[in-house]
Design a protein around this motif. Structure first.
Motif, PDB file in Angstrom:
ATOM      1  N   GLU A 144       0.806  -1.218   0.000  1.00  0.00           N
ATOM      2  CA  GLU A 144       0.000   0.000   0.000  1.00  0.00           C
ATOM      3  C   GLU A 144       0.843   1.273   0.000  1.00  0.00           C
ATOM      4  O   GLU A 144       0.752   2.091   0.908  1.00  0.00           O
ATOM      5  CB  GLU A 144      -0.952  -0.001   1.194  1.00  0.00           C
ATOM      6  N   PRO A 145       1.664   1.411  -1.033  1.00  0.00           N
ATOM      7  CA  PRO A 145       2.559   2.571  -1.070  1.00  0.00           C
ATOM      8  C   PRO A 145       1.806   3.861  -1.352  1.00  0.00           C
ATOM      9  O   PRO A 145       2.305   4.946  -1.068  1.00  0.00           O
ATOM     10  CB  PRO A 145       3.503   2.253  -2.228  1.00  0.00           C
ATOM     11  N   THR A 146       0.621   3.749  -1.889  1.00  0.00           N
ATOM     12  CA  THR A 146      -0.068   4.970  -2.328  1.00  0.00           C
ATOM     13  C   THR A 146      -1.149   5.426  -1.368  1.00  0.00           C
ATOM     14  O   THR A 146      -1.839   6.406  -1.629  1.00  0.00           O
ATOM     15  CB  THR A 146      -0.715   4.736  -3.714  1.00  0.00           C
ATOM     16  N   ALA A 147      -1.265   4.726  -0.253  1.00  0.00           N
ATOM     17  CA  ALA A 147      -2.330   5.070   0.680  1.00  0.00           C
ATOM     18  C   ALA A 147      -2.245   6.528   1.104  1.00  0.00           C
ATOM     19  O   ALA A 147      -3.245   7.173   1.361  1.00  0.00           O
ATOM     20  CB  ALA A 147      -2.276   4.159   1.893  1.00  0.00           C
ATOM     21  N   ALA A 148      -1.015   7.044   1.172  1.00  0.00           N
ATOM     22  CA  ALA A 148      -0.858   8.421   1.632  1.00  0.00           C
ATOM     23  C   ALA A 148      -0.555   9.389   0.494  1.00  0.00           C
ATOM     24  O   ALA A 148      -0.231  10.534   0.722  1.00  0.00           O
ATOM     25  CB  ALA A 148       0.256   8.478   2.668  1.00  0.00           C
ATOM     26  N   LEU A 149      -0.607   8.892  -0.729  1.00  0.00           N
ATOM     27  CA  LEU A 149      -0.224   9.758  -1.854  1.00  0.00           C
ATOM     28  C   LEU A 149      -1.455  10.249  -2.604  1.00  0.00           C
ATOM     29  O   LEU A 149      -2.492   9.607  -2.604  1.00  0.00           O
ATOM     30  CB  LEU A 149       0.660   8.974  -2.826  1.00  0.00           C
ATOM     31  N   ASN A 150      -1.309  11.395  -3.240  1.00  0.00           N
ATOM     32  CA  ASN A 150      -2.400  11.824  -4.094  1.00  0.00           C
ATOM     33  C   ASN A 150      -2.079  11.490  -5.546  1.00  0.00           C
ATOM     34  O   ASN A 150      -1.015  10.962  -5.846  1.00  0.00           O
ATOM     35  CB  ASN A 150      -2.721  13.295  -3.885  1.00  0.00           C
ATOM     36  N   ASP A 151      -2.997  11.813  -6.429  1.00  0.00           N
ATOM     37  CA  ASP A 151      -2.904  11.259  -7.773  1.00  0.00           C
ATOM     38  C   ASP A 151      -1.616  11.571  -8.519  1.00  0.00           C
ATOM     39  O   ASP A 151      -1.044  10.715  -9.170  1.00  0.00           O
ATOM     40  CB  ASP A 151      -4.108  11.708  -8.600  1.00  0.00           C
ATOM     41  N   SER A 152      -1.140  12.796  -8.389  1.00  0.00           N
ATOM     42  CA  SER A 152       0.068  13.111  -9.162  1.00  0.00           C
ATOM     43  C   SER A 152       1.256  12.352  -8.584  1.00  0.00           C
ATOM     44  O   SER A 152       2.136  11.897  -9.313  1.00  0.00           O
ATOM     45  CB  SER A 152       0.321  14.619  -9.163  1.00  0.00           C
ATOM     46  N   GLU A 153       1.250  12.190  -7.278  1.00  0.00           N
ATOM     47  CA  GLU A 153       2.338  11.419  -6.679  1.00  0.00           C
ATOM     48  C   GLU A 153       2.247   9.953  -7.057  1.00  0.00           C
ATOM     49  O   GLU A 153       3.251   9.281  -7.246  1.00  0.00           O
ATOM     50  CB  GLU A 153       2.303  11.562  -5.145  1.00  0.00           C
ATOM     51  N   VAL A 154       1.012   9.470  -7.157  1.00  0.00           N
ATOM     52  CA  VAL A 154       0.832   8.086  -7.581  1.00  0.00           C
ATOM     53  C   VAL A 154       1.407   7.907  -8.978  1.00  0.00           C
ATOM     54  O   VAL A 154       2.104   6.937  -9.261  1.00  0.00           O
ATOM     55  CB  VAL A 154      -0.659   7.701  -7.551  1.00  0.00           C
ATOM     56  N   ALA A 155       1.146   8.882  -9.835  1.00  0.00           N
ATOM     57  CA  ALA A 155       1.667   8.805 -11.187  1.00  0.00           C
ATOM     58  C   ALA A 155       3.192   8.754 -11.170  1.00  0.00           C
ATOM     59  O   ALA A 155       3.811   7.957 -11.879  1.00  0.00           O
ATOM     60  CB  ALA A 155       1.177  10.000 -11.997  1.00  0.00           C
ATOM     61  N   THR A 156       3.780   9.609 -10.346  1.00  0.00           N
ATOM     62  CA  THR A 156       5.234   9.598 -10.232  1.00  0.00           C
ATOM     63  C   THR A 156       5.715   8.217  -9.795  1.00  0.00           C
ATOM     64  O   THR A 156       6.667   7.666 -10.346  1.00  0.00           O
ATOM     65  CB  THR A 156       5.698  10.620  -9.173  1.00  0.00           C
TER      66      THR A 156
END
Ligand SMILES: Nc1ncnc2c1ncn2[C@@H]1O[C@H](COP(=O)(O)OP(=O)(O)OP(=O)(O)O)[C@@H](O)[C@H]1O
Ligand SMILES: Nc1ncnc2c1ncn2[C@@H]1O[C@H](COP(=O)(O)OP(=O)(O)OP(=O)(O)O)[C@@H](O)[C@H]1O
Ligand SMILES: [Mg+2]
Ligand SMILES: [Mg+2]
Lengths: 479, 347, 304, 347
Positions: A144-156
């Motif tokens: 769950e690396p993206t639990a704390a990320l928003n969409d642009s960070e997820v894209a990165t």
């Protein structure tokens, strides 16, 4: 239980909260020892007895819960155990250079010399990712690396993963965000209650399919967005809210029955707004009006008395008593009401806790299990339950579905709708744009400590939000 | 005494949803928490038996009653310290604080000539005020409890000397006072009042800790202070009251020691704090906060006094006594650790 | 009000000469009595006196710090009761090199630097206690010692003086145990009770200082063994005096704490003026019991 | 000494993304970390000035040199304690441990008649062994450091008495020994060797803490022991070495106090541990672990000795001295708190 990862692929691992995903990964990375069974890695049987062994094999893991040393710097965290030496001394300059080079390579913006404790949750997550990539890993596990990320960070992050994958490497990717699976994975392995269910080719499957495997029953394919109900009068009104650290002239109104979404890039200051409102952080200017009367909130206790509850985004540090049992955690905010002459009404307390466990379908053998023994998603449910029993009029949910599985997410959404319908006022801070778009009656977008715009539900789109979220210091909007 | 938070009524457990072996795992959890105390109790019993075997005189009713009596002062201090330690703090002021409160009893009874009950009240109150000051320092001025109570330890030491004029205050004018601790109110029983006072205090402390709001908050502050604050609990205010409560036990200890010595000794008390804390920790309360029980503390205090008295009665030379006490404390805590055996690293 | 006089030549400059007294203790009544005597002499002889002592009689290093700081105040004379003479040598050497006269008191300083010593012979005093104990229990039986300290000079001397006297003269008396309660009354009381419980045929107990003796008295009182045990103590203190009057304690050896303090400062004042002082001022030790407790000579040396 | 983790080289800073004024906030951070030490230093200077104004004798070179000398023993103990405290532990064994090591020096030099250098080595080694045992207890037997070192405190106390035969051991046969601490090796300077030894030890400790692996892992373990273990660091082994390192400072303190007193005093030392810990905490090291510096500890130790000596030299009555020390410690730490003012609750 079984699992196969091929070279050059991203294998998504999905399952409900408590299905055993993290546990499996902890076995793989040598933190737990298996009772039986074996691992084969690059064709040979391996015995993973400790984190160090896993590292040496080329297995690198990003845990669901952070494992960072708050008092060390970013670079010190990443290279711990592998410090460049100058004779008997650590070469800190080289350490920082190494880190900078790494950040450049993977494309993240971090200051190697900043203390991790000073970073937001999202940036700490980036540190974890950078750390995992800093190993010469063959198998990268992301829990769950993206639990704390928003969409642009997820894209990165996805870009980083794609660059990482070669013929020699592979990744296991755990997430509850179904749209991500489509974007990043090659195959999807589904597990349920600690058992292997199936593996599907991402190309050839649909998300409803995956979800039905996960929960073991058919689920409604598409949830209907409910129309914005008729909202009541203004309940909470914030004007010119500023803090020394970040916030500048934040102002908004929150109505009875309204769900006000807060969107923004990480570090935009959404969490700070919430903390400032409940008095967890000191405000340097601004007024808060509740039901027409000005209020002075100096700490969260005052806020709670006034009926404003705040569910923090960092459940481990700010949400849970990890060692205490579930019922204690759920009832923490309500203890004050459950005593007669100071004596606790334990029967009542356990009854209510039990109700919540059932209502939120918290997966646990007993309400007296320690919170730390639950899976991440179930821990999140405990924190939510804590605020549900408190029955506040204004509820501020900061990343309420962080780490919660799809099924449960829907349940939480229903819950929020239900709460709003019953006249509660809700602020929902979320980094998942689809979630914000789906849930909010109105959306406030923040950037660099200011509110840069409000969007009504009917006019909101991902593009409009991103546009407002990336606006810097110009065009701050007030109500 | 049945004072751990882990104990609670069975009947009203809410229906449990998707769990496997519900009843049995519930039972295991319960049993484990019982075991914890049983083990500490077992250490105590083993010690008593060993000393009894070496010197049967150890087991005479008189000697056992004396051991109970010698547990009282450290025990009372440890009761208060248990609260503070469960919040994750530490209280170094209990030793000299006790002296200060006993001096205050002396001032009330001997200098001012007020009635006995007022003196007792004054002692407990003085302790509570001291605790309150500790609490204010810790919660509102955010001074680490170690430093706040270390400073209080020094201040109390000095004030005890100043107020008493660096001499003991005697209670000869208050004849009933020494009976408070040493009288034997229950006919036919050789156990003096002080022991009963201690056990009553322990029961009260136990009930407060496990059954009341302030007790619950003591645990939750120790488990996660920030989360507790964000749950809308006024952590600072509660912490202040917890320290105040702890202080009143120190005050009671001051009353009892004054009664037992029939005088307030202003110079004593330094060093008692470590003994009290040791009793608490031997009793299974974690210095990390969040965990602990009054029953454990009582057993811990008994272990300490049995050990001291036992080594003396079997004539271990003084210089070896401290070596032996050190080793037994280690052993007791190690056994306790083994039982909990949460041996996985990184846990 | 009481800042130390500045400058070297106080004696000549019209300001009061200054005597810094560094004792072995502070909080115990014994030392408070020494302090009272020192202050009385200070008034009488027109010198300013400060008095301090370490927290426990074990803490040699703390005492050396106090002595060093006292020297920094440029006193005109120093009164010093060494916890350990050798450890104090460098500081004493410095005093000598700066021509600051040193008066030793209490148990004396094992060095030729002090120009005078106002001391009690602790061993001798303990022997007196032993004689009386032996006599009171009829020359045979078991006795125990509750001592205040294992390492300090006074603790050792008062123990050894007693033990040696018994061993030499009374072969039928057995010392069953020596235990240490740190001079803490509560601790000593608990300790004494354990000893009594562990030795049912015990005849007597000797407490080596005020706290120890009072602890023993408490133990005997609490066990209700007033007539079964012979208690012999040291120094005074109200609780001990009461016990002697009421017969719980047979008697005790007292030094002359007030006199020790008085003589020390008196000698210091004389030395400052350049007068000659007696090299050895014996402040003596005597036995007192219910019979002579109110004698003028005895009563003058007792404190409450 | 420049030993905080918060200081770092400027050159290789990565570009910072979403922060307003990068350079300026970097500068602020830097300044703040400097300030931290400056403030402690400021407290110290203020104290010195106040005492100097009240009694000019306080400022004589002789007295200042005496104060430095009186800092040495507590200071050395505090150096070792700093390491343990940064790992999140506590070391109560330093006081009596120091006595034990000084007895070991006595045994080596006086009883065995070995050369001076061997004696010094024996002392430091004895301390290291003691630290090693503490470390083994804490890391491998998982006994809480408070209990492990409390037990060690008692055992060391007892062993010091047993080994020495409950009497001081004198060093008259080793003439050079007392010069070790009290000799003045630098001609023309009145400051004795012990002070230089302390400052050299402090520099070494500072370098170890900030520049070497063991130092880095000290912070890391204190910040998050689990995460450190998960990063593949053998936390247990490193912890053991950290305690061993800390113990060798205790050993050095034992050597110095023996030299200063020209004797090994087996009975003393109890109570020194609290003073040493106080020095560490006054110096800004957090008992929660993860944060602290050697420079801070040195300043903390100096504050303690200036305070003690100053109150004596301005003739504050002894009973008031401890009150004053308590209050000043509070004040010093409070000022320190204010500076960091992280006043938000739940943060
Ligand atoms: N230390 C432990 N003791 C007891 N039970 C545990 C422990 N750790 C995990 N569990 C249980 O094991 C199950 C699997 O947990 P795990 O963390 O692997 O779930 P997950 O699939 O990662 O869920 P999530 O999506 O919520 O993170 C859960 O039911 C949890 O309660
Ligand atoms: N503990 C901290 N110390 C220093 N700065 C902090 C800390 N926490 C947050 N900040 C800073 O405050 C700013 C706002 O963070 P905040 O958490 O409010 O953002 P957010 O909009 O909630 O974003 P997200 O939660 O997604 O990271 C960021 O610039 C961050 O660097
Ligand atoms: Mg998980
Ligand atoms: Mg946030």
């Amino acid at each position: 239980m079984q699992l196969t990862v091929r070279h050059g692929e991203v294998l998504a691992l999905v399952g409900e909260n408590g299905a055993g995903k993290s546990t499996l990964m902890k076995l793989l990375s040598g933190i737990y020892a298996p009772d039986s069974g074996s691992f084969r890695f690059d064709g040979s049987n391996v015995d993973i007895t400790g984190p160090k062994i896993a590292q040496e094999l080329g297995i690198s893991i990003i845990h669901q819960e952070f494992n960072l040393m708050q008092d060390l710097t970013v670079a010190q965290n990443i290279y711990i155990g592998r410090e460049p030496m100058l004779g008997p001394f650590i070469n800190d300059a080289a350490l920082n250079r190494q880190a900078s080079a790494l950040f450049e390579k993977i494309g993240v913006n971090l200051d190697p010399a900043q203390k991790v404790g000073e970073l937001t949750v999202a940036r700490q997550q980036m540190v974890e990712i950078a750390k995992a990539l800093s190993f010469d890993a063959k198998l990268l596990i992301l829990d769950e690396p993206t639990a704390a990320l928003n969409d642009s960070e997820v894209a990165t992050l996805h870009a980083i993963i794609r660059r990482f994958i070669t013929d020699e490497t592979a990744a296991i990717y755990i997430s509850h965000r179904m749209d991500e699976l489509k974007a990043i994975s090659d195959r999807i392995t589904v597990i349920r209650d600690g058992e292997y269910v199936d593996t599907l080719d991402t190309e050839q499957t649909t998300m409803p399919e995956v979800i039905s495997r996960m929960v073991g029953r058919k689920v409604a394919a598409q949830i209907q967005m409910k129309p914005v109900p008729k909202l009541g009068e203004v309940r909470l009104s914030v004007r010119d809210l500023s803090t020394k650290a970040l916030l500048k002239d934040v102002g908004f109104d929150l109505r009875r029955g309204e769900i006000l979404g807060f969107a923004g890039l990480m570090g935009a200051g959404r969490t700070e707004v919430a903390r400032a409102i409940v008095g967890a952080d000191r405000i340097s200017a601004g007024t808060i009006t509740l039901d027409g009367a000005g209020v002075k909130i100096s700490n969260p206790a005052t806020a709670a008395e006034l009926g404003i509850g705040y569910l923090s985004e960092d459940r481990k540090h700010l949400g849970l008593m990890l060692e205490a049992d579930i019922s204690q955690n759920i009832m923490l905010s309500t203890l004050g009401k459950l005593n007669k002459f100071g004596f606790m009404q334990d029967k009542m307390l356990n009854y209510i806790a039990g109700e919540q466990i059932q209502r939120l379908r918290i997966k646990t053998p007993s309400m007296h299990q320690a919170a730390k023994n639950l899976s991440g998603g179930n821990q999140q449910k405990i924190v939510i339950a804590k605020w549900l029993v408190k029955d506040c009029d204004v509820l501020i949910f900061d990343e309420p579905t962080r780490g919660i599985d799809v099924g449960a997410k829907e349940e939480i959404y229903d819950l929020l709708d239900e709460l709003a319908a019953s006249g509660k006022s809700i602020i929902m801070i979320s980094s998942e744009l689809p979630e914000v778009l789906r849930m909010s009656h109105r959306i406030a977008v923040m950037s660099e400590g200011r509110i840069t715009g409000f969007l009504e539900r009917h006019e909101a789109t991902q593009e409009k939000i991103m546009d407002l979220a990336t606006r810097s210091n110009r065009g701050a909007v007030s109500v | 005494m049945s004072n751990t938070t882990t104990e609670r009524p069975t009947k009203d457990l809410a229906p449990k949803p998707d769990s496997g072996g519900t009843a049995s795992s519930e039972f295991v959890l319960r049993l484990r928490s019982r075991m914890q105390q049983l083990m500490a109790l077992a250490s105590l019993v083993v010690l008593v038996i060993i000393f009894g075997l070496i010197n049967p005189l150890f087991l005479t009713p008189n000697n056992l009653s004396d051991i109970l009596l010698s547990t009282v002062v450290i025990g009372l201090l440890a009761l208060g310290a248990t609260f503070v330690i469960i919040t994750g703090g530490i209280d170094l002021s209990v030793g000299t604080g006790m002296s200060l409160t006993s001096v205050m009893v002396g001032v009330t009874l001997t200098y001012l000539g007020l009635p006995l009950a007022v003196g007792v009240l004054a002692g407990v109150l003085a302790g509570a005020v001291m605790g309150l000051v500790n609490g204010l320092l810790v919660s509102y001025l955010r001074i680490p409890s170690f430093i706040a109570t270390l400073a209080m330890m020094m201040v109390a030491q000095g004030l005890a000397l100043v107020i008493s004029g660096t001499k003991p205050i005697y209670f000869n004018e208050t004849p009933g006072f020494s009976n408070l601790a040493l009288g034997k109110s229950i006919p036919g029983l050789i156990i003096p009042n002080a022991v009963f006072i201690f056990f009553i205090a322990a029961v009260i402390a136990g009930v407060i800790l496990s059954k009341t709001l302030i007790g619950r908050y003591t645990y939750s502050i120790g488990s996660n202070e920030q989360a507790t604050a964000l749950s809308g609990i006024n952590v600072r205010r509660w912490k202040m009251w917890i320290y105040t409560l702890a202080g009143s036990f120190t005050g009671l200890a001051g009353v009892i020691i004054a009664s037992r010595l029939n005088s307030a000794q202003p110079g004593q008390g330094a060093g008692y704090e470590l003994q009290a804390i040791a009793a608490v920790v031997i009793g299974g309360t974690s210095l990390q906060g969040g965990k602990g029980s009054i029953a454990g503390t009582v057993i811990g205090a008994l272990i300490m006094s049995v050990l001291t008295s036992g080594l003396r009665i079997i004539n271990v030379p003084q210089e070896w006594q401290s070596v032996a006490i050190g080793c037994v404390i280690l052993l007791a805590v190690y056994v306790d650790m083994l039982r909990r055996k949460d041996t996985s690293e990184g846990k | 009000e009481s800042t130390a006089p500045a400058g070297d030549a106080n004696a000549d400059s019209g300001e009061k000469p200054y005597v810094a007294v560094v004792s072995k203790g502070f909080q115990h009544q014994f030392w408070q009595s020494v302090k009272a005597g020192a202050e009385r002499a200070g008034e009488e002889f027109g010198v300013e006196v400060t008095f301090e002592g370490p927290d426990t009689e074990k803490d040699v290093a703390q005492q050396i710090e106090m002595l060093t700081t006292a020297l920094s105040k440029n006193p005109d004379a120093i009164g010093f009761a060494a916890l350990d003479s050798q450890a104090a040598t460098p500081a004493l050497e410095e005093a000598k090199s700066r021509n600051i006269p040193v008066i030793a008191f209490d148990s004396g300083v094992d060095s030729d630097i002090p120009i005078a010593t106002a001391a009690t012979d602790n061993k001798g005093a303990a022997a007196i206690a032993a004689e009386h104990m032996a006599e009171l229990i009829g020359g045979k039986g078991k006795v125990a010692i509750v001592a205040h300290d294992q390492t300090s000079t006074s603790g050792k001397d008062r123990r050894d003086g007693f033990v040696e006297a018994i061993e030499q003269k009374y072969p039928d008396i057995e010392i069953v145990t020596v235990q240490y309660g740190g001079g803490d009354q509560l601790e000593s009381a608990n300790l004494a009770k354990t000893i009594i419980n562990g030795n049912p045929d015990l005849k007597g107990i000797y407490g080596t200082n005020e706290g120890s003796a009072i602890g023993v008295v408490k133990a005997v009182e609490e066990l209700g063994m007033k007539d079964k045990l012979t208690v012999v103590g040291f120094d005074s203190g109200k609780a001990q005096l009461d016990a002697i009057r009421s017969g719980v304690e047979a008697g005790a050896v007292t030094q002359s704490p007030v006199d020790i303090g008085y003589q020390t400062v008196k000698a210091a004042a004389q030395a400052i003026k350049g007068e000659s002082v007696e090299k050895v001022i014996d402040t003596g030790a005597m036995w007192y019991d219910a019979k002579n407790i109110d004698d003028e000579e005895i009563a003058a040396n007792l404190y409450e």
